[in-house]
Design an enzyme around this catalytic site. Structure first.
Site, PDB file in Angstrom:
ATOM      1  N   HIS A 280       0.909  -1.286   0.187  1.00 20.60           N
ATOM      2  CA  HIS A 280       0.139  -0.077   0.145  1.00 20.60           C
ATOM      3  C   HIS A 280       0.789   1.278   0.063  1.00 20.60           C
ATOM      4  CE1 HIS A 280      -3.209  -2.913   0.957  1.00 20.60           C
ATOM      5  NE2 HIS A 280      -2.533  -3.347   2.063  1.00 20.60           N
TER       6      HIS A 280
ATOM      7  N   SER B  29       1.508  -0.110  -5.408  1.00 23.23           N
ATOM      8  CA  SER B  29       0.740  -0.462  -4.458  1.00 23.23           C
ATOM      9  C   SER B  29       0.270  -1.937  -4.451  1.00 23.23           C
ATOM     10  CB  SER B  29      -0.423   0.287  -4.278  1.00 23.23           C
ATOM     11  OG  SER B  29      -1.254   0.264  -3.177  1.00 23.23           O
TER      12      SER B  29
ATOM     13  N   SER C 273      -5.595   1.781  -2.106  1.00 25.47           N
ATOM     14  CA  SER C 273      -5.065   2.247  -1.176  1.00 25.47           C
ATOM     15  C   SER C 273      -4.090   3.455  -1.217  1.00 25.47           C
ATOM     16  CB  SER C 273      -4.202   0.979  -0.478  1.00 25.47           C
ATOM     17  OG  SER C 273      -3.306   0.424  -1.234  1.00 25.47           O
TER      18      SER C 273
ATOM     19  N   ASP D 155       3.242  -7.705  -0.210  1.00 22.98           N
ATOM     20  CA  ASP D 155       2.177  -7.592   0.698  1.00 22.98           C
ATOM     21  C   ASP D 155       0.923  -8.163   0.155  1.00 22.98           C
ATOM     22  OD1 ASP D 155       0.163  -7.029   2.613  1.00 22.98           O
ATOM     23  OD2 ASP D 155       0.539  -4.881   2.766  1.00 22.98           O
TER      24      ASP D 155
ATOM     25  N   GLU E 236       4.500  -9.345   3.985  1.00 20.30           N
ATOM     26  CA  GLU E 236       3.730  -8.437   5.088  1.00 20.30           C
ATOM     27  C   GLU E 236       2.752  -8.957   5.822  1.00 20.30           C
ATOM     28  OE1 GLU E 236       4.989  -5.573   6.109  1.00 20.30           O
ATOM     29  OE2 GLU E 236       3.150  -4.566   7.079  1.00 20.30           O
TER      30      GLU E 236
ATOM     31  N   ASN F   3       4.724 -11.392   8.999  1.00 17.71           N
ATOM     32  CA  ASN F   3       3.675 -11.222   9.594  1.00 17.71           C
ATOM     33  C   ASN F   3       3.437 -11.701  11.052  1.00 17.71           C
ATOM     34  OD1 ASN F   3       0.532 -10.616   9.464  1.00 17.71           O
ATOM     35  ND2 ASN F   3       0.682 -12.830   9.998  1.00 17.71           N
TER      36      ASN F   3
ATOM     37  N   LYS G  77       4.575  -7.557  14.821  1.00 16.99           N
ATOM     38  CA  LYS G  77       3.635  -7.226  13.463  1.00 16.99           C
ATOM     39  C   LYS G  77       2.172  -7.667  13.606  1.00 16.99           C
ATOM     40  CE  LYS G  77       1.858  -6.933   9.273  1.00 16.99           C
ATOM     41  NZ  LYS G  77       0.516  -7.490   9.113  1.00 16.99           N
TER      42      LYS G  77
ATOM     43  N   ASP H  76       0.078  -4.317  14.394  1.00 18.53           N
ATOM     44  CA  ASP H  76      -0.568  -4.025  13.230  1.00 18.53           C
ATOM     45  C   ASP H  76      -2.063  -4.546  13.107  1.00 18.53           C
ATOM     46  OD1 ASP H  76      -1.396  -4.457  10.403  1.00 18.53           O
ATOM     47  OD2 ASP H  76       0.747  -3.775   9.915  1.00 18.53           O
ATOM     48  N   ASN H  77      -2.005  -5.863  13.052  1.00 17.31           N
ATOM     49  CA  ASN H  77      -3.166  -6.415  12.465  1.00 17.31           C
ATOM     50  C   ASN H  77      -4.372  -6.133  13.730  1.00 17.31           C
ATOM     51  OD1 ASN H  77      -1.282  -7.763  11.419  1.00 17.31           O
ATOM     52  ND2 ASN H  77      -2.347  -9.618  10.939  1.00 17.31           N
TER      53      ASN H  77
ATOM     54  N   CYS I  32      -6.008  -2.205  13.182  1.00 14.43           N
ATOM     55  CA  CYS I  32      -7.429  -2.350  12.700  1.00 14.43           C
ATOM     56  C   CYS I  32      -8.378  -1.725  13.770  1.00 14.43           C
ATOM     57  CB  CYS I  32      -7.810  -3.830  12.648  1.00 14.43           C
ATOM     58  SG  CYS I  32      -6.895  -4.449  11.078  1.00 14.43           S
TER      59      CYS I  32
ATOM     60  N   HIS J 297      -7.557  -9.271   3.303  1.00 14.66           N
ATOM     61  CA  HIS J 297      -6.565  -8.762   2.135  1.00 14.66           C
ATOM     62  C   HIS J 297      -7.113  -8.632   0.708  1.00 14.66           C
ATOM     63  CE1 HIS J 297      -2.735  -7.591   0.581  1.00 14.66           C
ATOM     64  NE2 HIS J 297      -2.875  -8.074  -0.463  1.00 14.66           N
TER      65      HIS J 297
ATOM     66  N   HIS K 180      -3.657   2.071   8.670  1.00 16.58           N
ATOM     67  CA  HIS K 180      -2.852   2.260  10.092  1.00 16.58           C
ATOM     68  C   HIS K 180      -2.259   3.569  10.275  1.00 16.58           C
ATOM     69  CE1 HIS K 180      -4.666  -1.713  10.147  1.00 16.58           C
ATOM     70  NE2 HIS K 180      -3.480  -2.429  10.026  1.00 16.58           N
TER      71      HIS K 180
ATOM     72  N   SER L 153       5.781  -2.813  12.430  1.00 19.10           N
ATOM     73  CA  SER L 153       6.020  -3.725  11.208  1.00 19.10           C
ATOM     74  C   SER L 153       6.785  -3.350  10.347  1.00 19.10           C
ATOM     75  CB  SER L 153       4.499  -3.598  10.303  1.00 19.10           C
ATOM     76  OG  SER L 153       3.259  -3.510  11.066  1.00 19.10           O
TER      77      SER L 153
ATOM     78  N   GLN M 208      10.215  -5.416   8.465  1.00 15.53           N
ATOM     79  CA  GLN M 208      10.524  -5.369   7.227  1.00 15.53           C
ATOM     80  C   GLN M 208      11.940  -5.158   6.783  1.00 15.53           C
ATOM     81  OE1 GLN M 208       9.254  -6.714   4.543  1.00 15.53           O
ATOM     82  NE2 GLN M 208       6.798  -6.624   4.712  1.00 15.53           N
TER      83      GLN M 208
HETATM   84  N1  LIG Z   1      -6.836  -4.263   6.664  1.00 16.03           N
HETATM   85  C1  LIG Z   1      -5.708  -4.468   7.041  1.00 16.03           C
HETATM   86  O1  LIG Z   1      -5.218  -3.407   7.409  1.00 16.03           O
HETATM   87  C2  LIG Z   1      -4.894  -5.743   7.404  1.00 16.03           C
HETATM   88  C3  LIG Z   1      -3.989  -5.848   8.308  1.00 16.03           C
HETATM   89  C4  LIG Z   1      -3.368  -7.138   8.595  1.00 16.03           C
HETATM   90  C5  LIG Z   1      -3.980  -8.195   8.010  1.00 16.03           C
HETATM   91  N2  LIG Z   1      -4.918  -8.067   7.094  1.00 16.03           N
HETATM   92  C6  LIG Z   1      -5.693  -9.297   6.393  1.00 16.03           C
HETATM   93  O2  LIG Z   1      -6.929  -9.473   7.247  1.00 16.03           O
HETATM   94  C7  LIG Z   1      -7.027 -11.065   6.952  1.00 16.03           C
HETATM   95  C8  LIG Z   1      -7.238 -11.612   8.302  1.00 16.03           C
HETATM   96  O3  LIG Z   1      -5.834 -11.632   8.931  1.00 16.03           O
HETATM   97  P1  LIG Z   1      -5.631 -12.120  10.653  1.00 16.03           P
HETATM   98  O4  LIG Z   1      -4.046 -11.867  10.715  1.00 16.03           O
HETATM   99  O5  LIG Z   1      -6.725 -11.710  11.466  1.00 16.03           O
HETATM  100  O6  LIG Z   1      -5.865 -13.795  10.295  1.00 16.03           O
HETATM  101  P2  LIG Z   1      -6.166 -15.019  11.225  1.00 16.03           P
HETATM  102  O7  LIG Z   1      -5.834 -16.233  10.684  1.00 16.03           O
HETATM  103  O8  LIG Z   1      -5.566 -14.438  12.565  1.00 16.03           O
HETATM  104  O9  LIG Z   1      -7.693 -14.709  11.484  1.00 16.03           O
HETATM  105  C9  LIG Z   1      -8.685 -15.002  10.404  1.00 16.03           C
HETATM  106  C10 LIG Z   1      -9.757 -15.845  11.227  1.00 16.03           C
HETATM  107  O10 LIG Z   1     -10.967 -16.020  10.596  1.00 16.03           O
HETATM  108  C11 LIG Z   1     -11.530 -17.377  11.003  1.00 16.03           C
HETATM  109  N3  LIG Z   1     -12.260 -17.795   9.813  1.00 16.03           N
HETATM  110  C12 LIG Z   1     -11.783 -18.404   8.579  1.00 16.03           C
HETATM  111  N4  LIG Z   1     -12.903 -18.725   7.804  1.00 16.03           N
HETATM  112  C13 LIG Z   1     -14.481 -18.338   8.492  1.00 16.03           C
HETATM  113  C14 LIG Z   1     -15.260 -18.343   8.140  1.00 16.03           C
HETATM  114  N5  LIG Z   1     -15.754 -19.186   7.096  1.00 16.03           N
HETATM  115  N6  LIG Z   1     -16.322 -17.727   8.968  1.00 16.03           N
HETATM  116  C15 LIG Z   1     -15.826 -17.232  10.351  1.00 16.03           C
HETATM  117  N7  LIG Z   1     -14.461 -17.031  10.535  1.00 16.03           N
HETATM  118  C16 LIG Z   1     -13.807 -17.762   9.524  1.00 16.03           C
HETATM  119  C17 LIG Z   1     -10.472 -18.068  11.273  1.00 16.03           C
HETATM  120  O11 LIG Z   1     -10.672 -19.199  12.271  1.00 16.03           O
HETATM  121  C18 LIG Z   1      -9.417 -17.020  11.771  1.00 16.03           C
HETATM  122  O12 LIG Z   1      -9.527 -17.318  13.334  1.00 16.03           O
HETATM  123  C19 LIG Z   1      -6.091 -11.406   6.284  1.00 16.03           C
HETATM  124  O13 LIG Z   1      -6.383 -11.518   4.907  1.00 16.03           O
HETATM  125  C20 LIG Z   1      -4.936 -10.642   6.101  1.00 16.03           C
HETATM  126  O14 LIG Z   1      -3.982 -10.691   5.272  1.00 16.03           O
HETATM  127  C21 LIG Z   1      -5.756  -6.750   6.925  1.00 16.03           C
END
Ligand SMILES: NC(=O)c1ccc[n+]([C@@H]2O[C@H](COP(=O)([O-])OP(=O)(O)OC[C@H]3O[C@@H](n4cnc5c(N)ncnc54)[C@H](O)[C@@H]3O)[C@@H](O)[C@H]2O)c1
Length: 516
Positions: free
Chosen positions: A69, A92, A97, A158, A221, A246, A251, A255-256, A260, A366, A428, A436, A440
């Protein structure tokens, strides 16, 4: 489509007339530079690395292609890598983003470079907010194409799109053909990727094969990208050594989660400006992102309901006081639906058909396949009405559903189902991204030192085809670099306490299996 995009783009054939960057408007650079200057203040980890390596250029010779991003915080990351001696190119990893001001400032360059809008002297960036899929993959391709015709020797990814492009390129070059696109079953984006590789092979049938030979490593990432890497490792298809950034605690557990917690409501507010207090909000997935999203909504007074497949995460949610239920049970009740699973097909068109009028639907995972945007687009009974960029109303006709007649209703979808905190807000904040991105930079240094025969920071050796995590010692160092900024005073173990626990006074303080 932009003017530069119409040009043929292949290794060694870059037009002299085409500027080696593509952003929305270089005149935004002054604003971007101010934003970057203020972000630097909030990114002590990255600034400490700049200070530690001042004048030493440890990344000299590294040619880093980055796909992440293109925000203000990423600008500080790019300029840190460049400060450490790397030759960097950037795009990106999401069509919505980019912060156009940051992209412009990075191209113009840091003040001391003497770069201007007329004569930019910074880092080539190919990114703007609101790219089409074709533009997105064009930008991705530009990032791995240096003006002298060569490619990168390092990737910073990423979500894994750059890594995917190189791997698929190598695979199809080896096979001598690119598979046909199946419009019925394949996602639209896959067709664009196939075209990108097909065009490349037509001009140079060995481009990706040669490029892959030079690549010394990848640092990834995010959860979804890391998932892809482990799948390739398992299948024996991974060509490079990779570092899973990650899963550094500093991280994913920051970050996550806290990122969020900040940016989920930011995205909701900027897009909808709807009162969140009192509303029922469903968060699908209670991993790190789901936990932060749920906190974010609860902080605004939402009544939060979690859906989960994993009993441990479901029980965690219950212990935090959230209701855990199925999406199906919540469809007619909830006002806001957030997907945070990293999985596909979480909210289908039929789900949205059953929702309350003006229910808000958004994804913070993602990719764009958690919400069935393709199904919405195909459904003749659904009409799209654009309210403003990255905010659409989907109006459902009055056809009966599941035997029940119902009147017309609409759902409001953020960022076309792509990550809403970056599509509708600015992602973020700097402080959490500093943690994070310090990981990297350490990952890039480690992979590069490994490849050039220097001692690595981690002490570990990296082999192609394997995915590694940075050791806890470096993870702790990243955290340590951020404590002063927020006035934290760390307690030091006495020698006898350290002996009692069987650890060193200087860490690591926890065993590798410890979960934070
Ligand atoms: N938007 C952002 O800023 C940002 C930041 C970091 C990560 N992400 C992305 O967010 C997503 C989640 O990341 P995370 O680190 O929380 O992963 P994670 O694996 O910790 O959490 C995902 C959760 O979803 C659950 N899950 C899977 N399928 C499901 C379903 N059908 N119904 C309900 N729950 C279900 C899993 O059991 C798990 O607990 C990833 O795609 C990651 O790349 C986004």
């Amino acid at each position: 489509m932009s003017q530069t995009m119409k040009k043929k783009t292949n290794a060694g054939k870059k037009s002299v007339a085409a500027p080696d960057y593509r952003v929305k408007d270089l005149n935004l650079a002054r604003l971007g530079r101010d934003e970057i200057r203020l972000a630097e203040q909030e990114m002590p980890g990255l600034m400490a690395l700049r200070e530690r390596y001042a004048g030493k250029k440890p990344l000299k010779g590294a040619k880093i292609a980055g796909s992440l991003h293109m925000t203000v915080q990423t600008a500080v990351l790019i300029e840190t890598l460049a400060d450490l001696g790397a030759d960097v190119r950037w795009c990106s990893c999401n069509i919505f983003s980019t912060q156009d001001s940051a992209a412009a400032a990075v191209v113009v360059g840091r003040t001391e470079s003497g770069g201007t809008v007329e004569n930019p002297k910074g880092t080539p960036v190919f990114a703007w907010k609101g790219e089409t899929l074709e533009e997105y993959w064009w930008c991705t391709e530009q990032t791995i194409q240096w003006p002298d015709g060569s490619g990168p020797n390092m990737i910073l990814d990423d979500g894994g799109d750059l890594t995917l492009l190189v791997h698929k390129g190598v695979e199809f070059e080896k096979a001598g053909k690119v598979p046909n696109f199946n419009a019925k079953n394949d996602p639209e984006e896959w067709g664009v990727i196939l075209d990108t590789i097909r065009n490349s092979i037509a001009e140079n049938p060995k481009r990706f094969t040669e490029m892959a030979k030079a690549i010394k490593g990848v640092s990834e990432e995010t959860t979804t990208g890391v998932h892809r890497l482990y799948e390739m490792q398992k299948a024996g298809k991974l060509l490079f050594p990779c570092i899973n950034v990650n899963d550094s605690a500093t991280k994913s557990k920051f970050d996550n989660l806290y990122g969020c917690r900040h940016s989920l409501v930011d995205g909701l507010n900027r897009a909808t400006d709807v009162m969140l207090g009192g509303k029922v909000a469903v968060v699908c997935g209670y991993g790190d992102v789901g936990k932060g999203s749920a906190q974010s909504l609860r902080g605004q007074g939402c009544r939060v309901v979690i859906t989960e497949i994993d009993p441990i995460c479901a029980l965690q949610a219950c212990m935090e006081g959230y209701e855990v239920n199925t999406l199906d049970n919540m469809l007619e009740i909830a006002d806001i639906f957030i997907t945070a699973t990293g999985n596909k097909d979480i909210i289908t068109t039929d789900h949205m058909r059953r929702m309350k009028d003006k229910a808000i639907v958004a994804n913070i995972g993602h990719f764009d396949n958690e919400i069935d945007m393709a199904g919405l687009a195909k459904d003749k009974n659904v009409r799209r009405h654009n309210i403003k960029p990255q905010y659409d109303e989907f109006v459902f006709g009055a056809t009966p559903f599941a035997g029940k007649k119902r009147s017309t209703h609409s759902v409001l979808v953020l960022a076309e189902g792509r990550l809403m905190n970056l599509g509708c807000a600015t992602g973020h904040p700097s402080f959490v991204m500093s943690a994070s991105f310090t990981n990297q930079v350490m990952a890039q240094l480690d992979l590069y030192f490994n490849a050039t025969g220097k001692p690595t920071l981690s002490g570990q050796k990296y082999e192609p085809g394997q995915v590694y995590i940075l050791p806890k010692k470096l993870d702790e160092e990243v955290a340590r670099l951020h404590l002063d900024k927020i006035g934290a005073k760390l307690t030091r173990l006495s020698k006898s306490q350290a002996d009692y626990l069987g650890i060193s006074q200087d860490g690591p303080y926890k065993a590798d299996h410890y979960r934070y």
